[in-house]
Design an enzyme around this catalytic site. Structure first.
Site, PDB file in Angstrom:
ATOM      1  N   GLY A  77       0.828  -1.208   0.000  1.00 26.12           N
ATOM      2  CA  GLY A  77       0.000   0.000   0.000  1.00 26.12           C
ATOM      3  C   GLY A  77       0.859   1.253   0.000  1.00 26.12           C
ATOM      4  N   GLY A 130       1.941   3.115   2.424  1.00 30.07           N
ATOM      5  CA  GLY A 130       3.006   3.106   3.425  1.00 30.07           C
ATOM      6  C   GLY A 130       4.202   2.310   2.915  1.00 30.07           C
ATOM      7  N   THR A 173      -4.701  -2.009  -1.766  1.00 32.24           N
ATOM      8  CA  THR A 173      -5.266  -1.518  -0.505  1.00 32.24           C
ATOM      9  C   THR A 173      -6.773  -1.390  -0.644  1.00 32.24           C
ATOM     10  OG1 THR A 173      -5.526   0.366   0.995  1.00 32.24           O
ATOM     11  CG2 THR A 173      -4.693   0.892  -1.154  1.00 32.24           C
ATOM     12  N   ASP A 224      -8.264   0.805   0.995  1.00 37.84           N
ATOM     13  CA  ASP A 224      -8.544   2.226   1.277  1.00 37.84           C
ATOM     14  C   ASP A 224      -8.597   3.068  -0.002  1.00 37.84           C
ATOM     15  OD1 ASP A 224      -8.304   1.372   3.899  1.00 37.84           O
ATOM     16  OD2 ASP A 224      -6.234   2.059   4.102  1.00 37.84           O
ATOM     17  N   ARG A 271     -11.688  -6.767   4.458  1.00 42.20           N
ATOM     18  CA  ARG A 271     -10.423  -7.182   3.829  1.00 42.20           C
ATOM     19  C   ARG A 271     -10.497  -8.631   3.377  1.00 42.20           C
ATOM     20  NH1 ARG A 271      -6.105  -4.281   7.726  1.00 42.20           N
ATOM     21  NH2 ARG A 271      -5.306  -6.396   7.976  1.00 42.20           N
TER      22      ARG A 271
HETATM   23  O1  F6P Z   1      -5.127   0.106   5.432  1.00 36.73           O
HETATM   24  C1  F6P Z   1      -6.012  -0.948   5.492  1.00 36.73           C
HETATM   25  C2  F6P Z   1      -6.777  -0.971   6.807  1.00 36.73           C
HETATM   26  O2  F6P Z   1      -7.680  -2.056   6.766  1.00 36.73           O
HETATM   27  C3  F6P Z   1      -7.483   0.324   7.156  1.00 36.73           C
HETATM   28  O3  F6P Z   1      -8.657   0.531   6.433  1.00 36.73           O
HETATM   29  C4  F6P Z   1      -7.679   0.139   8.645  1.00 36.73           C
HETATM   30  O4  F6P Z   1      -7.738   1.375   9.312  1.00 36.73           O
HETATM   31  C5  F6P Z   1      -6.426  -0.594   9.053  1.00 36.73           C
HETATM   32  O5  F6P Z   1      -5.887  -1.195   7.884  1.00 36.73           O
HETATM   33  C6  F6P Z   1      -6.649  -1.631  10.110  1.00 36.73           C
HETATM   34  O6  F6P Z   1      -5.422  -2.150  10.471  1.00 36.73           O
HETATM   35  P1  F6P Z   1      -5.260  -3.385  11.460  1.00 36.73           P
HETATM   36  O7  F6P Z   1      -5.512  -4.630  10.677  1.00 36.73           O
HETATM   37  O8  F6P Z   1      -3.864  -3.292  11.917  1.00 36.73           O
HETATM   38  O9  F6P Z   1      -6.272  -3.231  12.553  1.00 36.73           O
END
Ligand code: F6P
Length: 359
Positions: free
Chosen positions: A114, A116, A139, A141, A269
């Site tokens: 993504g 980052g 991603t 997002d 996801r």
């Molecule tokens: O960047 C993808 C994402 O699913 C964001 O939408 C969400 O804020 C974050 O990652 C959640 O991260 P984690 O799986 O570390 O809780």
């Protein structure tokens, strides 16, 4: 014969396995070897590096539609760019990654990540100086500049839409509203797309300021007494703390609107990869393999005007909105947001969806 590596980094999403499977298939057809690096950069922090040789039998085609990453995405507390930066070990960490990649004798590395991960790859590009670095954007997002789509987004929209579709039925039976909190970090694309797909009455996204009383009036004056309000996880309500859907839900309850908050969380996801995401993953995989053949490096695959092409990582960084990463002090991340000119905003507006106080 070339040897290429594949690595998945950052949060997972649906479509990663399709991309991996298609890269392996295309590499095999070219007579190349493919090594899968396990757990993202974690796999490069052990000696010897944690890799598996990939072939069509390792990741059968019928499993390529499954969410998650066959190669894993890394452990939260392992040594990574974030923990190395926190403990002042970034130089040693970079040396370790470079050493491990060299030991694998890779001609090229396909990094699926993504904003980052790609921003980190560019900031620490010396790590990849001895090979060709080809990145593929993924991603849920959809917050990456220079590409109109990222792997995983379409499936996430479908997952969130299906979640809301189910809630709509029980909402109707009980004459109540559901305030559904979408993922997306500080980008409202996922909420906006799913909100339009489901026929939400309101969509709150971080890019547009909203007025809680206007939202309440909008819901009270709706033709129905049930429906969906989607709030993106990145919104805030002045003077309130907690999860955005809880905050909005409490406000609606105080105004006499029967509702419940709901959290699809990581199901956004997951879910079998949609055909659209599979096609995109296949096109990106093909483009990445062609880029390797063309001796390109430090590039990212991108979809623009329905054409898949490569763009320099430098351009990816230059064309985004640069924000400080909250977790890695020196890292500037290249982000994209919902543009005020996004045609979906005017469609939503014309359909009577409350979107906040748009100018
Ligand atoms: O960047 C993808 C994402 O699913 C964001 O939408 C969400 O804020 C974050 O990652 C959640 O991260 P984690 O799986 O570390 O809780």
């Amino acid at each position: 014969m070339k040897t290429i590596g594949i690595m998945t980094t950052g949060g997972d999403c649906s479509g990663l396995n399709t991309a991996i499977q298609r890269i392996v298939r295309g590499a095999t057809l070219r007579g190349w070897r493919t090594l899968g690096i396990l757990d993202g950069t974690d796999g490069l922090c052990v000696t010897p590096p944690a890799v598996i040789e990939l072939n069509d039998l390792m990741l059968p085609i019928e499993n390529a539609r499954l969410a998650g990453s066959f190669l894993h995405n890394g452990r939260a507390h392992a040594l990574n760019f974030e923990t190395a930066a926190e403990t002042g070990r970034i130089a040693a960490f970079n040396r370790q990654l470079h050493k491990s990649l060299r030991s694998l004798n890779l001609d090229a590395l396909v990094l699926i990540g993504g904003n980052g991960s790609l921003s980190l790859a560019w900031a620490n590009r010396e790590i990849y100086r001895d090979l060709q670095l080809i990145c593929i954007p993924k991603t849920i997002d959809m917050d990456m500049p220079l590409t109109e789509r990222t792997i995983g987004f379409d499936t996430a929209v479908q997952q969130l839409t299906s979640f809301c579709d189910q809630l709509m039925l029980t909402a109707r039976s009980h004459h109540r509203w559901f305030v559904v909190q979408s993922m997306g970090r500080d980008c409202g694309q996922l909420a906006l797309h799913a909100g339009i797909a489901v026929g939400a009455h309101a969509i709150l996204i971080p890019e547009i300021k909203f007025d809680i009383n206007a939202l309440i009036d909008h819901i009270k004056s709706a033709q129905t007494d049930y429906g969906i309000i989607i709030v993106s996880e990145g919104i805030s309500l002045r003077g309130h703390s907690g999860r955005p859907a809880d905050m909005i839900s409490r406000k609606l309850t105080s105004a006499g609107i029967t509702n419940r908050p709901a959290f699809p969380e990581h199901t956004q996801r997951a879910g079998d990869t949609t055909a659209t995401d599979r096609i995109l993953a296949t096109r990106f995989a093909d483009c990445a393999l062609n880029a390797i053949e063309n001796n390109e490096t430090y590039v990212m695959t991108a979809l623009m005007n329905d054409t898949v092409t490569t763009v320099p990582l430098a351009e990816f960084i230059a064309s985004g909105e640069i924000v400080h990463d909250p977790k890695i002090p020196d890292l500037m991340t290249s982000n994209a947001y919902v543009s005020p000119d996004d045609p979906l905003l005017s469609v939503a507006h014309d359909m009577g969806i409350y979107l906040g106080e748009q100018k």
